[in-house]
Motif scaffolding. Sequence first.
Motif, PDB file in Angstrom:
ATOM      1  N   THR A   2      72.263  23.111  23.417  1.00 48.49           N
ATOM      2  CA  THR A   2      73.438  22.297  23.122  1.00 48.49           C
ATOM      3  C   THR A   2      74.095  22.725  21.827  1.00 48.49           C
ATOM      4  O   THR A   2      73.513  23.445  21.002  1.00 48.49           O
ATOM      5  N   LYS A   3      75.323  22.258  21.630  1.00 46.11           N
ATOM      6  CA  LYS A   3      76.055  22.556  20.393  1.00 46.11           C
ATOM      7  C   LYS A   3      75.307  22.029  19.179  1.00 46.11           C
ATOM      8  O   LYS A   3      75.244  22.687  18.130  1.00 46.11           O
ATOM      9  N   LYS A   4      74.749  20.831  19.312  1.00 38.15           N
ATOM     10  CA  LYS A   4      74.024  20.244  18.193  1.00 38.15           C
ATOM     11  C   LYS A   4      72.836  21.109  17.802  1.00 38.15           C
ATOM     12  O   LYS A   4      72.571  21.319  16.610  1.00 38.15           O
ATOM     13  N   ALA A   5      72.114  21.625  18.785  1.00 40.42           N
ATOM     14  CA  ALA A   5      70.946  22.464  18.507  1.00 40.42           C
ATOM     15  C   ALA A   5      71.355  23.749  17.795  1.00 40.42           C
ATOM     16  O   ALA A   5      70.697  24.182  16.840  1.00 40.42           O
ATOM     17  N   PHE A   6      72.448  24.380  18.267  1.00 34.80           N
ATOM     18  CA  PHE A   6      72.935  25.590  17.606  1.00 34.80           C
ATOM     19  C   PHE A   6      73.289  25.309  16.145  1.00 34.80           C
ATOM     20  O   PHE A   6      72.981  26.103  15.249  1.00 34.80           O
ATOM     21  N   ARG A   7      73.943  24.176  15.912  1.00 29.74           N
ATOM     22  CA  ARG A   7      74.387  23.857  14.551  1.00 29.74           C
ATOM     23  C   ARG A   7      73.199  23.556  13.634  1.00 29.74           C
ATOM     24  O   ARG A   7      73.229  23.883  12.445  1.00 29.74           O
ATOM     25  N   ILE A   8      72.171  22.939  14.168  1.00 27.09           N
ATOM     26  CA  ILE A   8      70.971  22.673  13.370  1.00 27.09           C
ATOM     27  C   ILE A   8      70.309  23.985  12.971  1.00 27.09           C
ATOM     28  O   ILE A   8      69.919  24.179  11.816  1.00 27.09           O
ATOM     29  N   ILE A   9      70.196  24.902  13.932  1.00 23.78           N
ATOM     30  CA  ILE A   9      69.601  26.208  13.637  1.00 23.78           C
ATOM     31  C   ILE A   9      70.432  26.953  12.590  1.00 23.78           C
ATOM     32  O   ILE A   9      69.897  27.555  11.655  1.00 23.78           O
ATOM     33  N   GLY A  10      71.762  26.902  12.748  1.00 23.65           N
ATOM     34  CA  GLY A  10      72.637  27.547  11.781  1.00 23.65           C
ATOM     35  C   GLY A  10      72.471  26.975  10.396  1.00 23.65           C
ATOM     36  O   GLY A  10      72.448  27.714   9.392  1.00 23.65           O
ATOM     37  N   GLY A  11      72.324  25.653  10.305  1.00 20.74           N
ATOM     38  CA  GLY A  11      72.121  25.011   9.005  1.00 20.74           C
ATOM     39  C   GLY A  11      70.826  25.449   8.342  1.00 20.74           C
ATOM     40  O   GLY A  11      70.777  25.674   7.120  1.00 20.74           O
ATOM     41  N   ILE A  12      69.775  25.568   9.149  1.00 24.28           N
ATOM     42  CA  ILE A  12      68.479  26.014   8.621  1.00 24.28           C
ATOM     43  C   ILE A  12      68.580  27.442   8.080  1.00 24.28           C
ATOM     44  O   ILE A  12      68.055  27.764   7.008  1.00 24.28           O
ATOM     45  N   ILE A  13      69.285  28.297   8.831  1.00 22.50           N
ATOM     46  CA  ILE A  13      69.446  29.695   8.392  1.00 22.50           C
ATOM     47  C   ILE A  13      70.236  29.755   7.081  1.00 22.50           C
ATOM     48  O   ILE A  13      69.894  30.528   6.172  1.00 22.50           O
TER      49      ILE A  13
END
Length: 241
Positions: A2-13
């Motif tokens: 999902t979009k939310k999952a992608f954004r969480i991963i991006g934030g962690i990176i």
Amino acid sequence: MTKKAFRIIGGIIILFNLWLIGHYQLTGIMILLLTFGVALLFEFVLVKQFASDSLGAQQKVSGGLIKYFGLQQWYETVFDDEQKHRLEERFGTVSGNKLASGAINSKSLDVDVLQFFYDLEQKLKPKVYSDVLQLVDERYKLEAGKFCRIDEDRWNNEKYYKVWFTFMNYRVKALNRLKSDNYFTQGQLDPIDDNYITQPCLDIKNKHFNIINGDLDRAFSKHFSEPIKGCRCSVRGYRKR
């Protein structure tokens, strides 16, 4: 994903990259690449191209509310073609959703299977639909029986009896949310105090139950063990200071 999952991963990176920037004292273009560059990559490439929108995923469910509620086998075996046609024509649409065809917009659908059957029965009240109403009622009774033993006499003759079941999934979900959320320590069953309220609901009014030790669970099971006339009690939690 999902979009939310992608954004969480991006934030962690990005957080990791900020540590790299500080640890190695990076400057200039490297800072831009490791922060704004990563953010733009995730938002305009990965999120836009590959992420599944939750509503889009829901709308891929085709086959109407019958399929959405997992009732295909029942629908196909119980009704003949003529009955299906009349049933679908009478049902029309609810929140843009058809009975047994088309994509489902479940994001705008605020009913569970018991509410669905109750509403369907109301549409089938005219005598011309008595044959399909009987078949729908049998399935509604089967679904309702998952919560408590059905009293046949009350089911057939007491107007409020069937309505009580339409609230049960919402009550169970509310109870489970309270138990899974460590914030709440106390809970209560809130009745609607009007002309329809009866003594069992009055008896439980303003009583508080401990969630952690299971008191609320036990009160819930006792109060909702069978339909109470006029009961529209909801479940609420709070934190005791």
